[in-house]
Design a protein around this motif. Structure first.
Motif, mmCIF file in Angstrom:
data_model
loop_
_atom_site.group_PDB
_atom_site.id
_atom_site.type_symbol
_atom_site.label_atom_id
_atom_site.label_comp_id
_atom_site.label_asym_id
_atom_site.label_seq_id
_atom_site.Cartn_x
_atom_site.Cartn_y
_atom_site.Cartn_z
ATOM 1 N N THR A 30 0.842 -1.188 0.000
ATOM 2 C CA THR A 30 0.000 0.000 0.000
ATOM 3 C C THR A 30 0.878 1.240 0.000
ATOM 4 O O THR A 30 2.077 1.160 0.255
ATOM 5 C CB THR A 30 -0.907 0.040 1.245
ATOM 6 N N THR A 31 0.266 2.370 -0.271
ATOM 7 C CA THR A 31 0.965 3.648 -0.149
ATOM 8 C C THR A 31 0.612 4.240 1.210
ATOM 9 O O THR A 31 -0.558 4.410 1.522
ATOM 10 C CB THR A 31 0.545 4.616 -1.269
ATOM 11 N N SER A 33 0.780 7.272 3.962
ATOM 12 C CA SER A 33 1.003 8.708 4.120
ATOM 13 C C SER A 33 0.472 9.132 5.478
ATOM 14 O O SER A 33 -0.327 8.432 6.090
ATOM 15 C CB SER A 33 0.314 9.483 2.993
#
Length: 155
Positions: A30-31, A33
């Motif tokens: 996943t990304t 942030s």
């Protein structure tokens, strides 16, 4: 961040639950942030389980949608943030077996894993996509006829 949010962030880091969430996010590619109030948003989660649109491990909230969509859904984000606080109160990883026992109880009582689950009730049933008890899909199992399929619900 408020002092309580900072304490939650530190507690979930020290109890290992946020590290587990980051490991899961990395394995699922996943990304990740930074999100609001000390949370981390892992977007574009693609694994089949769990079936939910979002779920929380420590201070990491894993969303099937991208991070922009996650930030644009403050109701679901708030629901998952409450689960993050529950991890801190349960001292981290003990939250997982406690949650699964509560989900099993709810499934047995109502036909879905959330309506009678104490963790989901405290996080907000509607915000998590679960029906309130007494609505279709939440009848006690003792009132169902044997051999009939449970009613569907959205999570």
């Amino acid at each position: 961040m408020t002092p309580g949010q900072r304490i939650r962030q530190i507690a979930n880091l020290l109890n290992g639950s946020t590290l587990l969430g980051l490991l899961l996010a990395a394995c699922a590619r996943t990304t990740v942030s930074s999100g609001p109030r000390g949370l981390l948003i892992a977007g574009r989660y693609r694994w089949r389980l769990p079936f939910a649109a979002a779920f929380t491990v420590g201070n990491v909230i894993l969303f099937r949608a991208g991070p922009e969509s996650a930030r644009a859904n403050p109701v679901l984000l708030g629901h998952e943030e409450r689960h993050s606080t529950q991890y801190a109160w349960c001292l981290g990883l003990p939250f997982l077996p406690l949650y699964f026992m509560a989900a099993g109880w709810s499934l047995w009582r109502t036909g879905n894993p959330g309506s009678a689950n104490i963790f989901e009730r405290h996080a907000g049933l509607e915000a998590g996509g679960y029906p309130r008890p007494g609505l279709p899909g939440t009848r006690p199992r003792t009132h169902r006829r044997m051999g009939t399929a449970p009613e569907r619900y959205e999570a």
